[in-house]
Design a protein around this motif. Structure first.
Motif, mmCIF file in Angstrom:
data_model
loop_
_atom_site.group_PDB
_atom_site.id
_atom_site.type_symbol
_atom_site.label_atom_id
_atom_site.label_comp_id
_atom_site.label_asym_id
_atom_site.label_seq_id
_atom_site.Cartn_x
_atom_site.Cartn_y
_atom_site.Cartn_z
ATOM 1 N N SER A 27 12.665 2.410 0.817
ATOM 2 C CA SER A 27 11.744 2.101 1.915
ATOM 3 C C SER A 27 11.977 0.698 2.475
ATOM 4 O O SER A 27 11.347 0.313 3.454
ATOM 5 C CB SER A 27 10.289 2.228 1.442
ATOM 6 N N PRO A 122 5.153 8.724 -1.756
ATOM 7 C CA PRO A 122 4.798 8.124 -0.458
ATOM 8 C C PRO A 122 3.551 7.228 -0.544
ATOM 9 O O PRO A 122 3.505 6.170 0.090
ATOM 10 C CB PRO A 122 4.558 9.336 0.440
ATOM 11 N N ALA A 123 2.566 7.621 -1.328
ATOM 12 C CA ALA A 123 1.359 6.800 -1.481
ATOM 13 C C ALA A 123 1.671 5.502 -2.225
ATOM 14 O O ALA A 123 1.103 4.446 -1.909
ATOM 15 C CB ALA A 123 0.278 7.590 -2.220
ATOM 16 N N VAL A 125 4.582 3.922 -2.148
ATOM 17 C CA VAL A 125 5.296 3.091 -1.176
ATOM 18 C C VAL A 125 4.313 2.451 -0.198
ATOM 19 O O VAL A 125 4.380 1.249 0.083
ATOM 20 C CB VAL A 125 6.371 3.906 -0.431
ATOM 21 N N GLU A 126 3.378 3.237 0.311
ATOM 22 C CA GLU A 126 2.384 2.706 1.250
ATOM 23 C C GLU A 126 1.567 1.588 0.611
ATOM 24 O O GLU A 126 1.343 0.529 1.217
ATOM 25 C CB GLU A 126 1.470 3.826 1.722
ATOM 26 N N ALA A 127 1.118 1.807 -0.627
ATOM 27 C CA ALA A 127 0.325 0.790 -1.331
ATOM 28 C C ALA A 127 1.156 -0.468 -1.589
ATOM 29 O O ALA A 127 0.658 -1.588 -1.460
ATOM 30 C CB ALA A 127 -0.201 1.365 -2.643
ATOM 31 N N TRP A 129 3.764 -1.587 0.168
ATOM 32 C CA TRP A 129 3.944 -2.305 1.436
ATOM 33 C C TRP A 129 2.660 -3.049 1.811
ATOM 34 O O TRP A 129 2.711 -4.194 2.273
ATOM 35 C CB TRP A 129 4.365 -1.357 2.554
ATOM 36 N N ARG A 130 1.519 -2.405 1.628
ATOM 37 C CA ARG A 130 0.246 -3.051 1.948
ATOM 38 C C ARG A 130 0.054 -4.300 1.077
ATOM 39 O O ARG A 130 -0.358 -5.349 1.563
ATOM 40 C CB ARG A 130 -0.894 -2.055 1.755
#
Length: 139
Positions: A27, A122-123, A125-127, A129-130
């Motif tokens: 990512s 995916p969750a 990766v999102e966390a 990045w956040r």
């Protein structure tokens, strides 16, 4: 070289750590994982502490193994003392989180790897990045 995210895990959870690292890296996040990033002959404990302080955030893989690991507990303490955002990833149901561990990671929303790590990559990766963005831009 500073990395975006440090991955704290028990070596019994190596397969999950590798999957998560691969997905985070693909990512665009630069990951620090002990056996991959520490150069030969380096003083391991010193490198771990430097890496945690140098990363923007720390992903913590919580399992029945890692909650008993003194190394993982120390990594979480260093991260908390350095004010690093945490991404706690609960690898299975029923992991016994002690009061001391809850004190350190409890203010962060967990990512629950249910039904599997693969299902929630995916969750994660999102966390991640956040968390890294929050560390780079706290306001």
């Amino acid at each position: 070289m500073q990395k975006d995210i440090f991955i704290a895990y028990s070596h019994e959870d190596l397969a999950d750590a590798e999957k998560i690292e691969k997905h985070l890296s693909s990512s665009g996040l630069q990951c620090f994982r002990d056996v991959i990033t520490i150069p030969g002959s380096a003083e391991w404990i010193v490198e771990i502490a430097r890496a945690i302080r140098g990363c923007s955030a720390v992903a913590v893989l919580l399992s029945e193994h890692s909650v008993l690991s003194e190394h993982v507990k120390n990594e979480i303490r260093v991260a908390a003392n350095a004010g690093k955002p945490l991404v706690p990833i609960l690898l299975s149901r029923g992991v016994p989180i002690s009061d001391a561990l809850e004190f350190l990671v409890g203010r962060h929303q967990y990512v629950f790897a249910i039904p599997s790590v693969e299902a929630v990559l995916p969750a994660i990766v999102e966390a991640a990045w956040r968390a890294t963005d929050r560390a780079k831009h706290p306001n």
